[in-house]
Structure formats: structure tokens, C-alpha cells
Design an enzyme around this catalytic site. Structure first.
Site, PDB file in Angstrom:
ATOM      1  N   LYS A 108     -14.787  -0.796  -9.336  1.00  0.00           N
ATOM      2  CA  LYS A 108     -15.454   0.470  -8.270  1.00  0.00           C
ATOM      3  C   LYS A 108     -14.673   1.626  -8.409  1.00  0.00           C
ATOM      4  O   LYS A 108     -13.485   1.745  -8.647  1.00  0.00           O
ATOM      5  CB  LYS A 108     -15.326   0.002  -6.860  1.00  0.00           C
ATOM      6  N   GLY A 114      -2.670  -2.132  -4.253  1.00  0.00           N
ATOM      7  CA  GLY A 114      -3.258  -1.184  -3.279  1.00  0.00           C
ATOM      8  C   GLY A 114      -2.273   0.030  -2.934  1.00  0.00           C
ATOM      9  O   GLY A 114      -2.527   1.185  -2.771  1.00  0.00           O
ATOM     10  N   ARG A 164       7.606 -10.609  -8.853  1.00  0.00           N
ATOM     11  CA  ARG A 164       7.847 -10.169  -7.402  1.00  0.00           C
ATOM     12  C   ARG A 164       9.275 -10.487  -6.844  1.00  0.00           C
ATOM     13  O   ARG A 164       9.995  -9.787  -6.225  1.00  0.00           O
ATOM     14  CB  ARG A 164       6.707 -10.374  -6.469  1.00  0.00           C
TER      15      ARG A 164
END
Ligand code: 3PG
Ligand code: MG
Length: 398
Positions: A199, A375, A38
Site C-alpha cells: 500500500k 512499523g 532480534r
């Protein structure tokens, strides 16, 4: 991209506040940086600004200190690493707002770089407190957001500061939006999505949004368990997100309607306990022992996925195929990484744990693009706008 970038605004000699995502993983024992991707990803914007003799004021969060000063989440280690990459000094402030920082900013000369202290030492950052945002904004004349990985958060340094300053995208932000956007707009076909992770509920938005764009979806990881259950297989003790069963029925119907080939595991790795010492066995999905749970995709499935991937021209991968922290349950994930690395197709890796695996295996350079956002990339590919992008100036000046 219809947003203005740092190239579209005059930054020469100006004080520029740059929100970067230097939230890098730290080694738990030593506190050193475990992976600095990053930091490296932000270099083009920083170098551009230095080249323009701007006074560069960098700010970021690191970890989740929840509004308190946590000494091992200070930005000092980041400044050192950044300085090494840039081959020039990076000053580090012990605060992110206040009189000391204001003095340090006043002393900056064109081309100097100052890194502010961890924004999340102030609870006002995550609350998007207007006074805190104003104090940050008052340090600069222009705001650049290069923190794609945090663009899904409506925090003071992401959206609040844009109320007071002309706000433009950095070069990493531009590249992330262009690359992920190209998947949605015009992917070379066949376009294959490889999706895993625990999930279904984390990925529904993205699945629904890419369903009419992909030619095939390869599903592994915990989310495959729900599909297997939906097809009436006995999944033993596997964790099955049963609340997502009806979503999965809908997704299967959509896949059929769009003629998307949905590839699920034919065989899986099972175990009776999830631990580093656990023993693993491979079974066919119609023979999962009642006392066992699924922890990875099996070798036949890996080969089936490989055959599909070898025909593809664009691949997007997000989510591990098994439990990648435990070697005997990580073969599916590691095989996907190796297969993608060898493809001629454009390979785009979602951020988060998928990026971590690829980087850890030293395969990042073999991929077309590894996103710095977990995300954020999921939300973007789910077709939802990112608060940190919305607030940036449009190209037509609005
Ligand atoms: C991330 O790593 O996900 C980003 O840096 C955002 O951090 P957060 O999830 O703690 O908001
Ligand atoms: Mg996160």
C-alpha cells in the site's frame, strides 16, 4: 542522539528493567524460533549490564495473545536461546508482575538475568494501564528501553514505566536511531530509496519526509500499481489502492519539484491467480491483459533498478517488489536483495518483511544495517516521534 543511554547512568549493582523486543517469528509447526535476529540485536545491552553487575530484568511481548495466557507464546524458548548466546543462565519467570516475580527479583545477584513472562498475557500492557505499569516499574530502580521495534507503541512497558523510573536508551535503540537518523540528516549521495509493499497509504508519511532528501526513488510492489494507474496504464485485475490516487499525483509533483528521479516498472510479472501453482508471464506495462494482475516487477525493470543502484552511495529499502511468499512472484524482491548485497554503498534495510527476506537469503551480513523495526522505522523515517523514545531522559538531564 540527544537521549541518555545506558552508558550515561550508573547501573552498577542496580535492578534494571530492560524492555527488549523479543517478538521473534516462530515456526508454525514446531513452535521453535524461526529467526533470532532480534535476540542477537539485544545482546550488546544485556552484556553491558552484566558487565556492570546490574541485576538484569528483561521484559518483552511475543505475538499478539490479546490479554490471555497462550502456552506456545511463553518466553521459555526465548530464554533458552538467549542463554545459549550469552553462555550464561537466564532465569525465566512464569509471570511478569506479582509476588512471585518480586521474590525472584529480590534473590537476584549482580550479573544475574531474569526474563519476565510475555507482557501481553495482560491486557493492561497494551492499554498502558497505570497500575500495571507501576507494578512493573516497582521491580527496578532504572528502566532501559532497547525495544526499537516496539517504540511506536504507547504501551505500559514502553511509556508507562518511564513515569516512575529514570528511563534511558539501550545500545540497540541508540544504534537504530543513529543509523536511521543519518539517512535523514546527511546521507552520502546519490541516495536512492527502494520502496515496495502493498500500500501507498502505509508509506505516504515516509515518502513525503524523504522526498527532499533522496536523489532517486525506485518503486515496485503493489504500491507501484497506483503510480501506473495515475499514469493512465490499464492495470487489469491488479489490486489498486484507488483512494491513494490523489496522494500519488501529489507525490509525483513533489518528485518533479525536488528533481527526484522516480523510477517505475517498465515490465511486470502477471498472473490470473495468486497461488503456489499459478503460472507467471512477463509483459510490458502497456500490455497488461485485462484478466491478469500484477504480482512482481519484470526482468527489464530489475536491470533498470540495478543500473540506478550501482551509481548510489546510500540505499534505503523497505517493502517487497512482488509477492515474496510465492517463488515465481519473488524474483524482483530476491534480485533487489542480491543487488544491494553486492553494492559498495551504505545499504539500510527497513524491518518487517524486507528484513525477513534478507535474513532468509542469508544476506544480512552483506548489508550495512538491517533494522529490527518495521512499523517503528516507517514512523521514524516519516519524521514522527516515537512514544518510546520521547519518554527517555534527554542528555541535558531533562
Ligand atoms: C513488531 O514486530 O512489529 C513489534 O514487535 C511490535 O509488535 P506489534 O506490531 O504486535 O505491536
Ligand atoms: Mg508490527
Amino acid at each position: 542522539m540527544n537521549k541518555m543511554t545506558v552508558r550515561d547512568i550508573d547501573v552498577k549493582g542496580k535492578r534494571v528493567l530492560v524492555r527488549v523486543d523479543f517478538n521473534v517469528p516462530l515456526d508454525e509447526k514446531t513452535g521453535t524460533i524461526a529467526d533470532d535476529s532480534r535476540i542477537q540485536a539485544a545482546l550488546p545491552t544485556i552484556k553491558y549490564l552484566v558487565g556492570q553487575e546490574a541485576k538484569v530484568i528483561l521484559c518483552s511481548h511475543l505475538g499478539r495473545p490479546e490479554g490471555k495466557v497462550v502456552d506456545n507464546l511463553r518466553m521459555t524458548v526465548i530464554a533458552e536461546r538467549l542463554s545459549r548466546h550469552l553462555k550464561r543462565p537466564v532465569q525465566v519467570a512464569m509471570e511478569c508482575i506479582g509476588p512471585k516475580v518480586e521474590r525472584a527479583v529480590a534473590e537476584l545477584k549482580g550479573g544475574d538475568i531474569l526474563l519476565l513472562e510475555n507482557l501481553r498475557f495482560h491486557s493492561e500492557e497494551e492499554k498502558n494501564d497505570p497500575a500495571f505499569a507501576r507494578a512493573l516499574a516497582s521491580l527496578a530502580e532504572i528502566y532501559v528501553n532497547d525495544a526499537f521495534g516496539t517504540a511506536h507503541r504507547s504501551h505500559a512497558s514502553i511509556t508507562g514505566v518511564a513515569e516512575d523510573l529514570p528511563a534511558v536508551a539501550g545500545l540497540l535503540m541508540e544504534k537504530e536511531l543513529a543509523t536511521l537518523g543519518s539517512i535523514l540528516d546527511n546521507p552520502a549521495r546519490p541516495f536512492v530509496g527502494v520502496l515496495g509493499g502493498a500500500k501507498v497509504s502505509d508509506k505516504v508519511g515516509m515518502l513525503e519526509n524523504i522526498m527532499n532528501k533522496v536523489d532517486a526513488l525506485l518503486i515496485g510492489g503493489g504500491m507501484a500499481n497506483v503510480f501506473l494507474r495515475a499514469m493512465s496504464f490499464d492495470t487489469g485485475q491488479s489490486v489498486v489502492e484507488s483512494g491513494s490516487l490523489s496522494t500519488v499525483f501529489d507525490l509525483m509533483k513533489e518528485a518533479a519539484a525536488y528533481e527526484v528521479r522516480l523510477l517505475l516498472p517498465d515490465d511486470v510479472v502477471v498472473t490470473d491467480e495468486i497461488s503456489a501453482e499459478a503460472e507467471a508471464a512477463v509483459v510490458s506495462i502497456d500490455k497488461i491483459p485485462t484478466q491478469m494482475k500484477i504480482v512482481d516487477i519484470g526482468p527489464k525493470t530489475i536491470e533498470k533498478f540495478r543500473r540506478e543502484l550501482e551509481k548510489s552511495r546510500t540505499v534505503f529499502w523497505n517493502g517487497p517488489m512482488g509477492i515474496d511468499e510465492i517463488p515465481q512472484f519473488a524474483q524482483g524482491t530476491r534480485s533487489m536483495a542480491r543487488i544491494l548485497a553486492g553494492l559498495k554503498a551504505a545499504t539500510i534495510i527497513g524491518g518487517g518483511s524486507t528484513a525477513e527476506v534478507v535474513i532468509d537469503m542469508k544476506l544480512a551480513d552483506e548489508m550495512t544495517f538491517v533494522s529490527t523495526g518495521g512499523g517503528a522505522s516507517l514512523r521514524f523515517l516519516g519524521g514522527r516521534s516515537l512514544p518510546g523514545v520521547e519518554v527517555l531522559l534527554d542528555k541535558d538531564g531533562k
